[in-house]
Design an enzyme around this catalytic site. Sequence first.
Site, PDB file in Angstrom:
ATOM      1  CD  GLU A 453      -1.021   2.003   2.863  1.00 44.38           C
ATOM      2  OE1 GLU A 453      -1.098   3.159   2.898  1.00 44.38           O
ATOM      3  OE2 GLU A 453      -0.417   0.964   3.654  1.00 44.38           O
ATOM      4  CD  GLU A 728       2.894   3.198   9.221  1.00 43.54           C
ATOM      5  OE1 GLU A 728       1.746   3.602   8.871  1.00 43.54           O
ATOM      6  OE2 GLU A 728       3.449   2.343   9.023  1.00 43.54           O
TER       7      GLU A 728
END
Length: 852
Positions: A453, A728
């Site tokens: 993704e 992240e």
Amino acid sequence: MSYPSLTLEHDLTAPALPTGSPRLSWTTPPGSPAQTGYAVEVTAVDGTVRRSEHDGDESVLVAWPFEPLASREQVEVRVRTRATDGWGDWSEPVIAEASLLHASDWQARMISPREGHAAGDPAPVLATEIDLPDDVVSARLYLTALGTATVWIGDRRVGEDYLAPGWNAYRHRLEHRVHDVTDHLLAAGPRTQVAAVVGNGWYRGELTWDLRLCYGDRIGVQAQLEIETAGGERIVYGTGPDWRAAATGVLADDLYGGQTTDLRRPGALETAAQAGGAVDVLDDVPTLEPALGPDVREIGTLSPLGNWRSPSGAQLVDFGQNLVGWLRIRVLRAADGQLLKVRHAEVIEHGELGTRPLRKARAEDVWTLPAVGPEEPLVLEPTLTFHGFRYAEIEGIALEDIELEAVVISSDLSRIGWFECSDPEINRLHENVVWGMRGNFVDVPTDCPQRDERLGWTGDLQVFAPTAATLCDVRGFLTSWLRDLAADQRADGTVPVVIPDVLVPDVDSQFAAGWSDAAVVVPWVLYERYGDLAVLERQYPSMTAWADAEYTAAGESRLWDTGFQYGDWLDPTAPPDDAAAAKADKGVVATAYLVRTLDLVARTARVLGKDDDAASHAERADAVRAAFRVAYVRADGHILSDCQTVYSLALAYDLLGSDEERSGAGRRLAELVEEADAHVSTGFLGTPVILDALCHAGRPDLAHRMLLQRGNPSWLYSVSMGATTIWERWDSLLEDGTINPSGMTSFNHYAYGAVADWLYRSVAGLAPTAPGYRTISIAPLVTGDLTRASARLLTPYGEAAVSWVLREERLAVGVTVPTGSTATIALPTDDDVPAQVGPGRHTFEVAWRSPV
């Protein structure tokens, strides 16, 4: 007087101008006298000269003063400036050539193989042969594709770009790119082959988890070759039904899965020469537009730092840097039919390749080799895919039989910002931000470049846009992305959370505060940093449509506290399996963003001379601000959900009314930071503003303490754990060296790298106070935690810089102001310093006073 340096539009040169009216920008050397006028001269191919003279000091994105260029038209442009002592020298001429600007300019058609065109079939090559005139003087190839296309003329590859033409909102628009192929034709024979290998790319490849074929099931290429002869004739060759198709030895290609190639089969050019398959013309093609952003190119290579055998016996190689690209492999020895497999990952866990964060992305390249000997080594690289990785696992061939290097790719953005300070780990953090941006700015700004993704998440870019615009020239890159945003925006004004939008079936996540607000924030950042008024004019309908939709979502209460929200995504206290479970109340966060968006749209309308709109949006912002205070803020400044993020948003976005509220909120934010021992307790939306909020609260000492915190969670925790990009999660890698158990853990995610903008504006003290750095603030935040810092920026007016050194309570500051700009000076001292300085180099040495 020295002559100016001239650029067109977003520093684009022929043959890639996407407009017939390119705006002009120029800089003059330091020390040049103030400009009082300018002249523009254009020379046509036939020698006709036009000249236009103007009064004024404009020098950035100056309007084209002549009739627009027609498609393909080429002229030479030069400029000179006037000062009080007269005219200066002319600039060096720059070629301005317009691309194909209208649909009617295209004769070529989009073609696709008639047979063997399914998603699982080998990558096709489409080809034809053309007869060349013997008096070629110039040639252009206009190229686009549904998928990606690599073209050869004869045996020479066209261009140095990859993954062309890139990723657009394919349902609405498709960009084309332009190549000067004159040399290709001059080197070719009288009859030469034109061939294009087409990959799945973003058009047909896997894009989201299990979602494929997001746009269509037929890939294709559209190429138009235009030749100018010495006699002035234009000859046009284009893709059409007479072309032929064949399957190549690239048996599979996918951006997430990787590339599989059988090298025992004929190469692409040999296959093209023998191709006999028919093609179909595809009629349902998006609107073609000239490309606005730079090509994706190889921007560097890295050699291995080392290699070893894992506990399982796998051959592992470390390139020392988390990067985006692929391996270039020089095979010295191989047996016929030998299989070479390369797997990629960002980290090592338990001594093995850490592939769990990739989820379903295989990130695997495979070659079936012919017999190879050292006298004729074979060079391999997969160019129809890319990977995010630091480590590679080599299977099927011994390391002594190959030579390796990592190829680094990115959109070819010009670097414009540099920062350095006395703390090596802060410098490494800054470099991690740069590497993270490069890896994620591959034609579109993605959230991460490695897993299953890799999408243009609007929230990530919204918080990172000021940093991106400081590190690199992203005008064309983000202008293109904003066109996709406007194209994919819903009829009701709502903005999808990813652009280009591939989450159409996922209704719940179609818009959200902090994500969809990119529609307003990003154009404003481009205006603020580059002085680009045109981006506001072009995006204004999109900006106002989103502001209206957001205001409507809040309803009569003026509080946006209903519906889906990501909130302060990835707050470090959120459990691994629920990234949205932040401390900050989602209604507080969403309503704060509503105020910010309405404020920015009001400012935009004012800049554009739309005074009624400006008043309307300002009135709305005041109404929401008042509702926010009544619903969420106590008289002493305490805010609902009482966490770092809500106070940071309230202070940074001016949501508080009375001095008591502001001072109370500032005190409470400082208390929370001190209670956390200066650890970060914010997610995606609170993190970009918390250091500014602490400064607003009068606690720059706490801002520096938080910046320099090395324990988890903090910016420097990842640096202490060996990170070479931004993560992240604050703890994507746990202290014991294992990967965070969450299924969503990336090691190249630039959102938290938004802190770099604060390094430039506050630590170094270099910030714009008028669009494009026409006026500059020099206000270094010197707390004593660092002993030196410097920043250098290539602004639209030229180089601006500040450097400071603190020694024994004495502060030495150096400032560079470009011609055409002025700077205000605010130093932490009681000594007298000029309030404002003009262009040139200035130095100060003062007694330092702590700002706290």
